[in-house]
Design a protein around this motif. Structure first.
Motif, PDB file in Angstrom:
ATOM      1  N   PHE A 180       0.914  -1.154   0.014  1.00  0.00           N
ATOM      2  CA  PHE A 180       0.005   0.015   0.126  1.00  0.00           C
ATOM      3  C   PHE A 180       0.751   1.136  -0.208  1.00  0.00           C
ATOM      4  N   MET A 181       1.964   1.224   0.859  1.00  0.00           N
ATOM      5  CA  MET A 181       2.713   2.498   0.856  1.00  0.00           C
ATOM      6  C   MET A 181       3.356   2.483  -0.428  1.00  0.00           C
ATOM      7  N   ALA A 182       3.800   1.637  -1.377  1.00  0.00           N
ATOM      8  CA  ALA A 182       4.514   1.600  -2.506  1.00  0.00           C
ATOM      9  C   ALA A 182       3.493   2.256  -3.474  1.00  0.00           C
ATOM     10  N   ASP A 183       2.210   1.861  -3.394  1.00  0.00           N
ATOM     11  CA  ASP A 183       1.190   2.426  -4.073  1.00  0.00           C
ATOM     12  C   ASP A 183       0.943   3.898  -3.990  1.00  0.00           C
ATOM     13  N   MET A 184       0.954   4.549  -2.854  1.00  0.00           N
ATOM     14  CA  MET A 184       0.935   5.774  -2.307  1.00  0.00           C
ATOM     15  C   MET A 184       1.951   6.522  -2.583  1.00  0.00           C
ATOM     16  N   GLU A 185       3.181   5.916  -2.801  1.00  0.00           N
ATOM     17  CA  GLU A 185       4.329   6.758  -3.343  1.00  0.00           C
ATOM     18  C   GLU A 185       4.328   6.872  -4.970  1.00  0.00           C
ATOM     19  N   ALA A 186       3.528   5.901  -5.469  1.00  0.00           N
ATOM     20  CA  ALA A 186       3.429   5.946  -6.995  1.00  0.00           C
ATOM     21  C   ALA A 186       2.291   7.146  -7.065  1.00  0.00           C
ATOM     22  N   GLY A 194       2.793  10.506  -9.084  1.00  0.00           N
ATOM     23  CA  GLY A 194       1.907  10.840 -10.309  1.00  0.00           C
ATOM     24  C   GLY A 194       2.081   9.885 -11.200  1.00  0.00           C
ATOM     25  N   SER A 195       2.743   8.607 -10.825  1.00  0.00           N
ATOM     26  CA  SER A 195       2.584   7.514 -11.813  1.00  0.00           C
ATOM     27  C   SER A 195       1.546   6.621 -11.805  1.00  0.00           C
ATOM     28  N   MET A 196       0.760   6.828 -10.692  1.00  0.00           N
ATOM     29  CA  MET A 196      -0.224   6.113 -10.329  1.00  0.00           C
ATOM     30  C   MET A 196      -1.607   6.751 -10.021  1.00  0.00           C
ATOM     31  N   THR A 197      -2.839   6.565 -10.536  1.00  0.00           N
ATOM     32  CA  THR A 197      -3.845   7.323 -10.067  1.00  0.00           C
ATOM     33  C   THR A 197      -4.396   6.831  -8.746  1.00  0.00           C
ATOM     34  N   THR A 198      -5.130   7.354  -8.008  1.00  0.00           N
ATOM     35  CA  THR A 198      -5.748   7.159  -6.832  1.00  0.00           C
ATOM     36  C   THR A 198      -6.733   5.793  -7.203  1.00  0.00           C
ATOM     37  N   ARG A 235      -6.680   2.207  -5.531  1.00  0.00           N
ATOM     38  CA  ARG A 235      -7.752   1.637  -4.928  1.00  0.00           C
ATOM     39  C   ARG A 235      -8.066   0.105  -5.497  1.00  0.00           C
ATOM     40  N   ALA A 236      -7.865   0.283  -6.612  1.00  0.00           N
ATOM     41  CA  ALA A 236      -7.980  -1.238  -7.626  1.00  0.00           C
ATOM     42  C   ALA A 236      -6.849  -2.018  -7.048  1.00  0.00           C
ATOM     43  N   ALA A 237      -5.785  -1.737  -6.851  1.00  0.00           N
ATOM     44  CA  ALA A 237      -4.677  -2.631  -6.329  1.00  0.00           C
ATOM     45  C   ALA A 237      -4.976  -2.980  -4.986  1.00  0.00           C
ATOM     46  N   SER A 238      -5.110  -2.334  -4.134  1.00  0.00           N
ATOM     47  CA  SER A 238      -5.663  -2.620  -2.756  1.00  0.00           C
ATOM     48  C   SER A 238      -6.648  -3.616  -2.864  1.00  0.00           C
ATOM     49  N   LEU A 239      -7.675  -3.139  -3.568  1.00  0.00           N
ATOM     50  CA  LEU A 239      -8.667  -4.285  -3.492  1.00  0.00           C
ATOM     51  C   LEU A 239      -8.516  -5.737  -4.054  1.00  0.00           C
TER      52      LEU A 239
END
Length: 67
Positions: free
Chosen positions: A29-35, A39-43, A47-51
């Motif tokens: 999750f923290m890696a996703d938030m860094e992305a 700006g290399s990943m949208t919210t 969210r989809a990755a976490s789900l």
């Protein structure tokens, strides 16, 4: 449009709130938030990755049905 600093600040505040409530975010999750901050990943993508991770963990935890 938000800057990386604005996104990072918002994410840091949100994560601080979840930690106050007793939740510790996973490294994934923290890696996703860094992305998201960079700006290399949208919210929505985060969210989809976490789900997807949560659903995979739930599926792995359910024992197979006996026949």
């Amino acid at each position: 449009m938000t800057t990386e600093n604005e996104r990072r600040h918002a994410i840091e505040q949100a994560i601080a709130n979840t930690r106050i409530e007793g939740h510790e975010p996973t490294p994934e999750f923290m890696a996703d938030m860094e992305a998201v901050a960079k700006g290399s990943m949208t919210t929505e993508q985060a969210r989809a990755a976490s789900l997807a991770r949560a659903l995979a963990a739930d599926a792995a935890a359910v024992p197979p049905t006996s026949r």
